[in-house]
Design a protein around this motif. Structure first.
Motif, short mmCIF file in Angstrom:
data_model
loop_
_atom_site.label_atom_id
_atom_site.label_comp_id
_atom_site.label_asym_id
_atom_site.label_seq_id
_atom_site.Cartn_x
_atom_site.Cartn_y
_atom_site.Cartn_z
N THR A 36 0.76 -1.25 0.08
CA THR A 36 -0.10 0.04 -0.07
C THR A 36 0.92 1.32 -0.15
OG1 THR A 36 -1.59 -1.08 0.97
CG2 THR A 36 -1.69 1.24 1.30
N TYR A 37 1.85 1.14 0.80
CA TYR A 37 2.67 2.26 1.00
C TYR A 37 3.32 2.51 -0.69
CZ TYR A 37 6.50 5.72 2.21
OH TYR A 37 7.17 6.74 2.06
N VAL A 38 3.90 1.86 -1.25
CA VAL A 38 4.64 1.53 -2.65
C VAL A 38 3.54 2.11 -3.66
CG1 VAL A 38 6.01 0.48 -4.17
CG2 VAL A 38 6.59 0.31 -2.14
N GLU A 39 2.35 1.57 -3.65
CA GLU A 39 1.34 1.87 -4.73
C GLU A 39 0.47 2.85 -4.46
OE1 GLU A 39 -0.33 -1.98 -5.38
OE2 GLU A 39 1.36 -3.01 -5.99
N VAL A 40 0.37 3.29 -3.32
CA VAL A 40 -0.67 4.33 -3.09
C VAL A 40 -0.15 5.55 -2.31
CG1 VAL A 40 -2.85 5.06 -1.90
CG2 VAL A 40 -2.60 2.68 -2.71
N VAL A 41 0.38 5.52 -1.08
CA VAL A 41 0.75 6.63 -0.58
C VAL A 41 2.10 7.39 -1.17
CG1 VAL A 41 2.02 7.20 1.71
CG2 VAL A 41 0.01 5.55 1.92
#
Length: 218
Positions: A178-183
């Motif tokens: 989630t961090y790599v792809e969204v945040v």
């Protein structure tokens, strides 16, 4: 870093090279003053950390800064020892690896204070893209790499906008993904815009807004 996407950001910064020199001078002078003023705070927090849990006072982790250079960041330890071996490299809300004193330090961003050493050494600046671990830098797009044209920073517009980042990651089944792809992509939009619109005045405003953001969390 030699690609067209980075080139236009390099050209924008080159036109402001004298302002960048003043930025470095400010970092050194204000960094030394900050260290002298906060020396008593360093001692008090160091004692509190040692009394609260086993392990070193400082957390040292390899991060990436200007031109892809790797360095070891200084932070007050806010988690149990070897926390990276028992969880992700990002912290989620109510992370059980965070110590009691660590929660307090994180709430008011006091764990970031030791980064004044990194600033004086030249690995970081007061304002700039937050330094990521190698794992996340490897996922950068060609354009994101442009953020490595400048030293990493303690704070930034992205840091202010995503000051509650941990809450977002808490609801995810895979915090790293989630961090790599969204945040990360969203934070990078602010970081890249900051490079295009770089000015010393804007950086001063960011520092002030950071202080206000921290105070508002009370």
């Amino acid at each position: 870093m030699r690609n067209d996407s980075v080139g236009r950001y390099y050209d924008a910064l080159y036109k402001k090279r004298y302002s960048l020199l003043l930025k470095r001078i400010f970092d050194i002078v204000f960094g030394l003053i900050t260290f002298i003023i906060l020396s008593p705070v360093f001692v008090i927090l160091s004692i509190a950390i040692k009394m609260d849990s086993k392990g070193p006072v400082m957390f040292r982790q390899v991060r990436v800064t200007q031109y892809g250079k790797q360095f070891r960041i200084f932070k007050f330890r806010t988690m149990v020892s070897n926390a990276e071996k028992i969880g992700t490299q990002v912290t989620t809300n109510n992370d059980n690896r965070v110590t009691k004193v660590g929660k307090f330090l994180r709430k008011y961003r006091l764990d970031e204070i030791p980064q004044v050493f990194n600033i004086i050494l030249g690995d970081m600046s007061f304002v700039g893209t937050r330094p990521e671990v190698v794992k996340y830098v490897e996922s950068y797009t060609n354009e994101m790499v442009a953020t490595l044209l400048l030293p990493a920073g303690v704070t930034s517009e992205a840091s202010i906008k995503y000051k509650d980042e941990e809450r977002i990651l808490t609801t995810s089944e895979d915090a790293d993904r989630t961090y790599v792809e969204v945040v990360l992509p969203e934070k990078m939009k602010f970081n890249l815009k900051s490079i295009e619109n770089f000015s010393l005045f804007t950086e001063f405003k960011t520092m002030i807004r950071t202080v206000l953001a921290v105070v508002s969390k009370q």
